[in-house]
Motif scaffolding. Structure first.
Motif, short mmCIF file in Angstrom:
data_model
loop_
_atom_site.label_atom_id
_atom_site.label_comp_id
_atom_site.label_asym_id
_atom_site.label_seq_id
_atom_site.Cartn_x
_atom_site.Cartn_y
_atom_site.Cartn_z
N LYS A 222 2.79 1.10 2.59
CA LYS A 222 1.56 0.68 1.92
C LYS A 222 0.33 1.19 2.69
O LYS A 222 -0.62 1.70 2.10
CB LYS A 222 1.51 -0.84 1.79
CG LYS A 222 0.39 -1.35 0.90
CD LYS A 222 0.59 -2.83 0.60
CE LYS A 222 -0.39 -3.28 -0.47
NZ LYS A 222 -0.18 -4.69 -0.86
N THR B 254 -5.80 -3.38 -0.69
CA THR B 254 -5.64 -4.20 -1.88
C THR B 254 -5.51 -3.37 -3.16
O THR B 254 -5.14 -3.90 -4.20
CB THR B 254 -6.81 -5.19 -2.03
OG1 THR B 254 -8.04 -4.46 -1.96
CG2 THR B 254 -6.78 -6.23 -0.91
N THR C 278 -1.12 -1.05 -4.38
CA THR C 278 0.12 -1.53 -4.97
C THR C 278 0.79 -0.38 -5.72
O THR C 278 0.17 0.63 -6.05
CB THR C 278 -0.15 -2.68 -5.95
OG1 THR C 278 -0.90 -2.18 -7.07
CG2 THR C 278 -0.93 -3.80 -5.28
N LYS C 279 2.07 -0.54 -6.00
CA LYS C 279 2.78 0.52 -6.71
C LYS C 279 2.19 0.75 -8.11
O LYS C 279 2.18 1.87 -8.61
CB LYS C 279 4.27 0.18 -6.80
CG LYS C 279 4.98 0.24 -5.46
CD LYS C 279 6.45 -0.10 -5.59
CE LYS C 279 7.14 -0.10 -4.24
NZ LYS C 279 8.56 -0.49 -4.33
N ARG C 280 1.68 -0.32 -8.72
CA ARG C 280 1.08 -0.17 -10.05
C ARG C 280 -0.15 0.72 -10.03
O ARG C 280 -0.52 1.30 -11.06
CB ARG C 280 0.69 -1.55 -10.59
CG ARG C 280 1.86 -2.44 -10.94
CD ARG C 280 1.39 -3.77 -11.48
NE ARG C 280 2.49 -4.68 -11.77
CZ ARG C 280 2.35 -5.92 -12.20
NH1 ARG C 280 1.13 -6.41 -12.40
NH2 ARG C 280 3.40 -6.67 -12.44
#
Length: 202
Positions: free
Chosen positions: A142, A154, A157-159
């Motif tokens: 990350k 923040t 994320t994978k999305r």
């Protein structure tokens, strides 16, 4: 000390948020490449793996956490591996694959904190030689993405990652499946040039 590193993708399934009061129920590891400071050499993460399901170490658990993996604590209490035996076997596997690669092992995870917390605690608590990764030989995917993308953690994320970075393999919540899937993400991130011209967030 070898002058290159062997990256080992890891994933943990647990029945609560922290080790000690709660248990690590399974973990998977997949060797996925080496780096000598100049060249990264990927390897098929499905070719060299380790997987263990463990006996719980306490009676406490969080039902929502347990439901993620679908593992049966009652069955693991009977058929799961003893934590000391499993952690020593994991150390032996890491020692073997690292020696074969003539490399120092580095643990890779996304995100690192949860998996490292459980594994390090279990190795220090149960394994004869402690952690085979020392106290700090690890890489957070990350953080690697955030640095390359020049974005906020923040927003890492994978999305929010480009589709081309995401693995083709499914995320099953089986620890070995997910360690192998995560290795594909690692390969993609290592190859990715990132966003070198994007301004840092201010």
């Amino acid at each position: 000390m070898p002058k290159r590193e062997l990256y080992v993708s890891v994933d943990v399934e647990a029945d609560g948020p922290i080790p000690g009061p709660y248990s690590m129920l399974s973990f998977g590891m997949a060797a996925c490449g080496t780096f000598d400071g100049d060249e990264f050499r990927p390897s098929d993460p499905a070719e060299s793996t380790f997987y263990a399901e463990l006996k719980p170490i306490s009676d406490a658990y969080v039902p929502e956490a347990l439901a993620v993996s679908g593992l049966d604590r009652g069955l693991l209490a009977v058929d799961g591996r003893d934590p000391a035996e499993a952690m020593n076997a994991a150390t032996a596997w890491i020692t073997e694959v690292s020696a074969a690669a003539n490399a120092s092992p580095v643990l890779v995870a996304y995100p690192l904190g949860f998996d490292w917390m459980f594994l390090y605690w279990y190795w220090m608590r149960f394994a004869d030689a402690g952690s085979p990764f020392g106290h700090s030989r690890h890489l957070d995917l990350k953080s690697l993405y955030a640095a390359k993308a020049r974005t906020l953690v923040t927003r890492s994320t994978k999305r929010q990652m480009p589709a081309g970075l995401l693995p083709d393999r499914p995320h099953t919540h089986n620890a070995l499946d997910d360690a192998i899937e995560q290795a594909e993400l690692f390969h993609n991130l290592i190859r990715w040039a990132g966003n070198p011209h994007r301004d840092l967030p201010g």
